[in-house]
Design a protein around this motif. Sequence first.
Motif: not given
Length: 553
Positions: A56-64, A353-355
């Motif tokens: 989850t953390v890896d995915y969020l970082i990749a998205q950001l 999406e807001i980011a």
Amino acid sequence: MRRRPVVYALLLALGISGCSKPRPDIDAARITRTVQTLAGDDFEGRAPATAGERKTVDYLIAQLKDAGLQPGGDPRPDGSRAWTQDLPLVRSQITGPMTFDVHYGGDTAHWTQGGEVTLRAMQTGASQLKLVNAPLVFIGYGVNAPERNWDDFNGIDLKGKVALVLVNDPDFEAGAGDFGGRAMTYYGRWTYKYEELARRGAAGALVIHETEPASYGWETVRNSNGGPLFDVQREDPLAEHVPLEGWIQRDAAALLLQKAGVNLPQLKSQAATREFRPVPLKGVTLDVVFNVERQQVVSKNVIGVLPGTSHADEWLLYTAHWDHFGIGKPDADGDAIFNGAVDNAAGMAEVLEIARAFERAPRTQRSLGFVFVGAEEQGLLGSEYYATHPLYPLARTVADLNIDSPRPTGPARDFTTSGDAPVTLQDALIEVGRQLNRYHSPDARPQAGLFYRSDHFSFAKRGVPAISFKSGDDLLEGGPAAGKAWMEAYDRDRYHQPSDEFDPAVWRSDGIAADAALLYALGRRLADSREWPQWKAGSEFKAIRDASSAERR
Ligand SMILES: [Zn+2]
């Protein structure tokens, strides 16, 4: 390769096209894909400190990164920042036999865990709790509220004593009074009772369980308190935790009071008045002995930022928790993965999406932080850790806008928040909603104290104006009846169960996208102005915010 998403057609449908401000780039299809990913079985229910967390953390970082944000987590020695903030947690669990003996008039009663009482695993750092012949004191609602001129303690010394305390506010039974009547203030939450008694150095705190003022039954008390508990690692745990924290069944408490020659209904009516004074239970004492096993784990908060142009040291935060329950007991269908699609893969997708929308638009004057907090389901711990170890000063944090469990039902005419706190941030949300042809529905169950049960509260408690946004019931397709029916079915069949899953056949992200557009517009207003939202008179959080007012110009 990055492709520009199609500008979201619903905004036109909602009449937003007439607005002169630039439309945010919100992509409902991408929200759906993000939920599908984060709620996949391969994310293993996203429990803290598991392989599911890593993913989850890896995915969020990749998205950001993909969205073009900058890392906003822990500072590194070279001055740069990590994408994450370490979130050190302690897991505590009662092990071995437990003694809970009640002595009165020469008799001894042996009480049991989950029976007459439910004791919480001690979180003070000690490995054994041992109380011998501890005296008891009934302290009414255990409230010290200077702004309401209310003090249930009257200077009593609680050192070495176990306090019996009522749940909810002093005016709950009357339905009207100094604490918002049926609506719950923070003084009504059981967490407040433990915190206040820790500040007073009590040896124990037993909250008297009554179903109506607690808003849930003994079963819930037993399930959510009797097992392993997590807390953030604290420098001085005794400042936050009473050694003996627990709940006591109403009839068991009534018996203790009766053995001391007093009576619960009478004491309750006294406790509803300012004239109440603590009542020591003469001739009744407790022996309590149990051992606690502790284990340290490190989870993560994930943080991406967009620095502001002219007031970069002022921060607007969006938060959504990333964690859920992991893999647990299989349900009737044999499914053991708590996917948490609504709770809170959808909230993460909305914040991401807001980011992205902010990144594609002109930079704001103030800085924006997008914080994905961990360990919410264990008691708002990721947000608690952030708020007690802030990466950006809380005094100059304009607001926290939290999103938990947005509904995949399609767009609604209305929206709501978890509890209607007296804060001008809520007024600003309602105004921005009105400009987008959306109306605000008040919290339908103010007595449940929802304001104190979501991550924004960790900020509110430290004075930062904060709200938790919730989807509305009044759906464009089907109206309030359809929205309420969805919510009832969700609460009954999916909430905190393995069945909170992504189902491509019924999932819709167009309502979530419309809510994202609303929260984007509110953020735009706050981050491009000198506005500092305020707690209103009578708020239990006003004094702490006002104490730092010199830091806000
Ligand atoms: Zn949640």
